[in-house]
Design a protein around this motif. Structure first.
Motif, mmCIF file in Angstrom:
data_model
loop_
_atom_site.group_PDB
_atom_site.id
_atom_site.type_symbol
_atom_site.label_atom_id
_atom_site.label_comp_id
_atom_site.label_asym_id
_atom_site.label_seq_id
_atom_site.Cartn_x
_atom_site.Cartn_y
_atom_site.Cartn_z
ATOM 1 N N ASP A 138 55.498 -14.181 -20.418
ATOM 2 C CA ASP A 138 55.069 -13.220 -19.412
ATOM 3 C C ASP A 138 56.319 -12.463 -18.970
ATOM 4 N N VAL A 139 56.388 -11.169 -19.273
ATOM 5 C CA VAL A 139 57.633 -10.435 -18.998
ATOM 6 C C VAL A 139 57.873 -10.216 -17.517
ATOM 7 N N THR A 140 56.886 -10.525 -16.660
ATOM 8 C CA THR A 140 57.157 -10.472 -15.224
ATOM 9 C C THR A 140 57.843 -11.747 -14.735
ATOM 10 N N LEU A 194 55.110 -5.236 -13.848
ATOM 11 C CA LEU A 194 54.914 -5.257 -15.297
ATOM 12 C C LEU A 194 55.335 -3.947 -15.944
ATOM 13 N N GLY A 195 54.823 -2.839 -15.443
ATOM 14 C CA GLY A 195 54.998 -1.555 -16.110
ATOM 15 C C GLY A 195 56.330 -0.878 -15.892
ATOM 16 N N VAL A 196 57.082 -1.311 -14.883
ATOM 17 C CA VAL A 196 58.389 -0.707 -14.592
ATOM 18 C C VAL A 196 59.476 -1.777 -14.481
ATOM 19 N N GLY A 197 59.271 -2.732 -13.581
ATOM 20 C CA GLY A 197 60.316 -3.717 -13.307
ATOM 21 C C GLY A 197 60.729 -4.507 -14.522
ATOM 22 N N ALA A 198 59.776 -4.839 -15.390
ATOM 23 C CA ALA A 198 60.121 -5.634 -16.567
ATOM 24 C C ALA A 198 61.076 -4.913 -17.499
ATOM 25 N N LEU A 199 61.076 -3.571 -17.450
ATOM 26 C CA LEU A 199 62.042 -2.833 -18.274
ATOM 27 C C LEU A 199 63.470 -3.151 -17.842
ATOM 28 N N LEU A 200 63.697 -3.239 -16.537
ATOM 29 C CA LEU A 200 65.027 -3.626 -16.054
ATOM 30 C C LEU A 200 65.429 -4.990 -16.601
ATOM 31 N N THR A 201 64.517 -5.932 -16.535
ATOM 32 C CA THR A 201 64.807 -7.292 -16.988
ATOM 33 C C THR A 201 65.251 -7.317 -18.442
#
Length: 218
Positions: free
Chosen positions: A60-62, A110-117
């Protein structure tokens, strides 16, 4: 030298699967990061048939720590990450009067924050010439009010891509959001394969005249 490697975040049967296959055709090994083991497993034979070595993780990428660990492992195993493709978004059929703040923030995670991760985790394995690609959408500019959080996600992730590109450009790493200006379909200009071709073309550009957004209108 080792083969180039792409990490596909949000791997599934649609655009992300087509992106994985398109890069495999260009000689890339592929790492798949997604939430559904069966869906990921279904992608593997087609990638291996194209000559790719495939790594995979169900995450889960979150979950920030789990996502970071998976991407770092991919980079360490391959010795490099040349392309990081980010595909996730949440579709929640609620208009702005029904959508709650907690639901909006959950979708943005999910749609934005996970990109940072995943970018922060991939960065140590990326070098000059590396590329970050994101599946964008016309919902960023013309949202459907019936799924209000999706437009906010797509506008937010595009904005974040602009910032990532400016931050990473001095190191020769570039980021691009490919804005798909049409509805995905099984036939015609907006099939997953056609969109994947647009993403490949956006990533394969030279740095001269680079833009951090590319529109695909079919």
């Amino acid at each position: 030298m080792s083969r180039p490697a792409i990490v596909v975040v949000g791997a599934g049967p649609g655009v992300s699967g087509s992106v994985a296959r398109r890069f495999a055709e260009e000689g890339y090994d592929v790492a798949l990061l997604g939430q559904d083991q069966a869906v990921i497993d279904d992608l593997v034979p087609g990638l291996e048939a194209r000559g790719a070595t495939v790594d995979r993780a169900v995450v889960d990428v979150t979950d920030e720590q789990a996502a970071r660990d998976a991407v770092r492992r991919f980079g360490e195993h391959a010795g490099r990450i040349d392309v990081l493709h980010f595909n996730p978004s949440a579709f929640r059929e609620k208009d702005p009067l029904a959508l709650t703040v907690s639901e909006l923030l959950e979708d943005l995670a999910l749609g934005v924050g996970a990109l940072l991760t995943v970018v922060q985790a991939a960065r140590p394995s990326m070098s000059s010439g590396g590329r970050i690609t994101v599946t964008g959408s016309m919902a960023a500019d013309d949202p459907w009010e019936g799924a209000a959080s999706l437009g906010v996600q797509k506008a937010g992730v595009r904005n974040l891509v602009h910032s990532l590109d400016k931050t990473l450009a001095p190191d020769g790493i570039r980021a691009v959001s490919v804005t798909v200006r049409g509805a995905l379909s099984r036939e015609g200009a907006f099939t997953p394969d056609r969109v994947a071709e647009a993403i490949w073309s956006a990533a394969a550009r030279d740095e001269d005249g680079w833009t951090s957004e590319v529109s695909y209108a079919g």
